[in-house]
Design a protein around this motif. Structure first.
Motif, PDB file in Angstrom:
ATOM      1  N   GLU A  54     -43.830 -87.843   0.004  1.00 43.12           N
ATOM      2  CA  GLU A  54     -42.912 -87.251  -0.964  1.00 43.12           C
ATOM      3  C   GLU A  54     -42.552 -88.333  -1.976  1.00 43.12           C
ATOM      4  OE1 GLU A  54     -38.337 -85.753  -0.968  1.00 43.12           O
ATOM      5  OE2 GLU A  54     -39.633 -84.783   0.518  1.00 43.12           O
ATOM      6  N   TYR A  55     -42.926 -88.132  -3.224  1.00 43.64           N
ATOM      7  CA  TYR A  55     -42.703 -89.165  -4.231  1.00 43.64           C
ATOM      8  C   TYR A  55     -41.493 -88.880  -5.122  1.00 43.64           C
ATOM      9  CZ  TYR A  55     -45.149 -86.121  -7.643  1.00 43.64           C
ATOM     10  OH  TYR A  55     -45.527 -85.082  -8.472  1.00 43.64           O
ATOM     11  N   GLY A  56     -40.832 -87.772  -4.875  1.00 43.94           N
ATOM     12  CA  GLY A  56     -39.641 -87.441  -5.638  1.00 43.94           C
ATOM     13  C   GLY A  56     -39.089 -86.112  -5.180  1.00 43.94           C
ATOM     14  N   ARG A  57     -37.941 -85.750  -5.730  1.00 46.13           N
ATOM     15  CA  ARG A  57     -37.308 -84.487  -5.370  1.00 46.13           C
ATOM     16  C   ARG A  57     -36.531 -84.010  -6.586  1.00 46.13           C
ATOM     17  NH1 ARG A  57     -35.456 -82.110   0.105  1.00 46.13           N
ATOM     18  NH2 ARG A  57     -37.285 -83.267   0.780  1.00 46.13           N
ATOM     19  N   LEU A  58     -36.763 -82.776  -6.977  1.00 45.75           N
ATOM     20  CA  LEU A  58     -36.061 -82.172  -8.107  1.00 45.75           C
ATOM     21  C   LEU A  58     -34.929 -81.317  -7.571  1.00 45.75           C
ATOM     22  CD1 LEU A  58     -39.236 -81.059 -10.084  1.00 45.75           C
ATOM     23  CD2 LEU A  58     -37.825 -83.068 -10.562  1.00 45.75           C
ATOM     24  N   ASP A  59     -33.715 -81.632  -7.971  1.00 48.61           N
ATOM     25  CA  ASP A  59     -32.537 -80.910  -7.486  1.00 48.61           C
ATOM     26  C   ASP A  59     -31.994 -80.074  -8.630  1.00 48.61           C
ATOM     27  OD1 ASP A  59     -30.363 -79.979  -6.160  1.00 48.61           O
ATOM     28  OD2 ASP A  59     -29.381 -81.924  -5.879  1.00 48.61           O
TER      29      ASP A  59
END
Length: 306
Positions: A54-59
Motif C-alpha cells: 500500500e503506497y498511499g491512502r485517499l481519505d
C-alpha cells in the motif's frame, strides 16, 4: 447563482468554476462499481506470487481508498526497472483491468530479467464513479508535479521517488472514449470558463510518445504488437488524432513532463501512453484488455532488448 449553459449544465458560460460549482458537480456524481470488489480483490489474490504494498491512502468524505502497487518478488539492483500504471483516469476501464491481467498472466515471465512495478488503479474514487477527475474536479493526469493538488498524483510520485534514475520504461494505460466528447471535454471547458469546441474521437488504438524524448522505433514495436489484437486508429482528414499531428501510424506526441502527465514522471528512456477505444463496434471489452496487455509486453520486450 449558476445558470445552465449551452454546452454544460453547471456554471455560467465564460466564467471559471468556483467552489460552489465544484460542489454542485460533486453532488451529481454516483457510485457505479466497487473498487474493493473489482480491483482490490484481484490484487489480494496475487499475494504469494507477487509482493503487494500500500503506497498511499485517499481519505475522501464518502470513503477511504487504499492505493496498491504490485512488484515481482526478488528484486535485484542489477536489473532494469519497468513501471506500468493504469486507472489514472478512473473511467478508463481497460487501463485498470489490462494492468491486472498483465500481472496475472505474464508478470512472472520477467523474474530474473526485470524489476516490475505495477500501479493498476491510480484513481480508485474515479474508478467507482466512472469519472476523469477526482472529488475536487482535478484531473490527476495534469497534476504530476511537485506539490500536486491531486492526492492520486502525489501518492504515485511518492512511490517512484526513491527509484528515480533506475527506470528504463514507463507505460501508462489509458482509453479514449465517446464520453470524452459528450461529457469530459465539455466539463473541462465549463470548469475553466472556456468555449467548448467539438472534436473527433478516433476509432482505434493509438499511442502518445514524448515530444521531449521521442522514441519512434519503440512506439512502432508496440503498434505492431497491438494491431494483432485490435485495429489502429487512422488519422483524420487533417492528418491528426485528437488535434495532434500523426507522426507515424497510430502515434502522436505530447510534452509529457511539462503537461504534468503520468508517463512523464520517471525520466525513463522509453515512455508511452496507450489509448484504447472501447466504444468501437469493432472492439470488445476483452479485446481492449488484451490490447493493453499486448502493449505492455511489447514495450517491456523492446526495452529489455535495447
Amino acid at each position: 447563482m449558476t445558470s445552465t449553459t449551452a454546452f454544460y449544465p453547471i456554471g455560467t458560460s465564460g466564467v471559471p468554476w468556483g467552489q460552489t460549482e465544484k460542489q454542485e458537480w460533486l453532488s451529481r456524481q454516483v457510485r457505479h462499481r466497487s473498487y474493493a470488489d473489482e480491483v482490490l480483490a484481484r490484487i489480494e489474490r496475487l499475494r504469494g506470487r507477487f509482493d503487494v504494498e500500500e503506497y498511499g491512502r485517499l481519505d475522501y468524505a464518502d470513503g477511504m481508498y487504499p492505493l496498491c502497487a504490485i512488484r515481482n518478488p526478488d528484486w535485484r539492483d542489477d536489473l532494469p526497472m519497468a513501471l506500468v500504471t493504469g486507472g489514472v483516469h478512473g473511467y478508463e476501464t481497460s487501463g485498470v483491468h489490462g494492468a491486472l491481467q498483465f500481472v496475472e498472466q505474464h508478470g512472472a515471465d520477467y523474474d530474473g530479467r526485470a524489476n516490475l512495478l505495477v500501479a493498476p488503479c491510480v484513481s480508485p474514487w474515479a474508478y467507482e464513479r466512472i469519472l476523469r477527475w477526482n472529488p475536487g474536479a482535478i484531473d490527476p493526469n495534469r497534476s504530476f508535479r511537485g506539490n500536486s493538488p491531486a492526492g492520486e498524483s502525489a501518492a504515485l510520485l511518492g512511490l517512484v521517488a526513491p527509484l528515480l534514475g533506475r527506470f528504463v520504461l514507463h507505460i501508462d494505460l489509458h482509453e479514449t472514449t465517446d464520453s470524452d466528447e459528450t461529457e469530459f471535454r465539455p466539463a473541462l471547458a465549463a470548469r475553466d470558463g472556456k468555449p467548448f469546441e467539438p472534436g473527433e474521437i478516433p476509432d482505434g488504438f493509438y499511442l502518445v510518445d514524448d515530444s521531449e524524448n521521442p522514441q519512434p522505433e519503440f512506439q512502432q514495436a508496440i503498434i505492431a504488437a497491438v494491431e494483432q489484437v485490435t485495429h489502429i486508429a487512422p488519422a483524420d482528414a487533417r492528418g491528426e488524432i485528437i488535434g495532434s499531428p500523426v507522426v507515424a501510424p497510430g502515434v502522436i506526441r505530447y510534452p509529457l513532463k511539462s503537461l504534468g502527465l503520468c508517463a512523464g514522471i520517471t525520466g525513463a528512456r522509453y515512455t508511452t501512453t496507450t489509448e484504447v477505444y472501447p466504444d468501437s463496434p469493432r472492439a470488445t471489452p476483452a479485446q481492449c484488455n488484451d490490447a493493453q496487455v499486448a502493449a505492455v509486453r511489447a514495450a517491456i520486450g523492446y526495452a529489455l532488448a535495447h
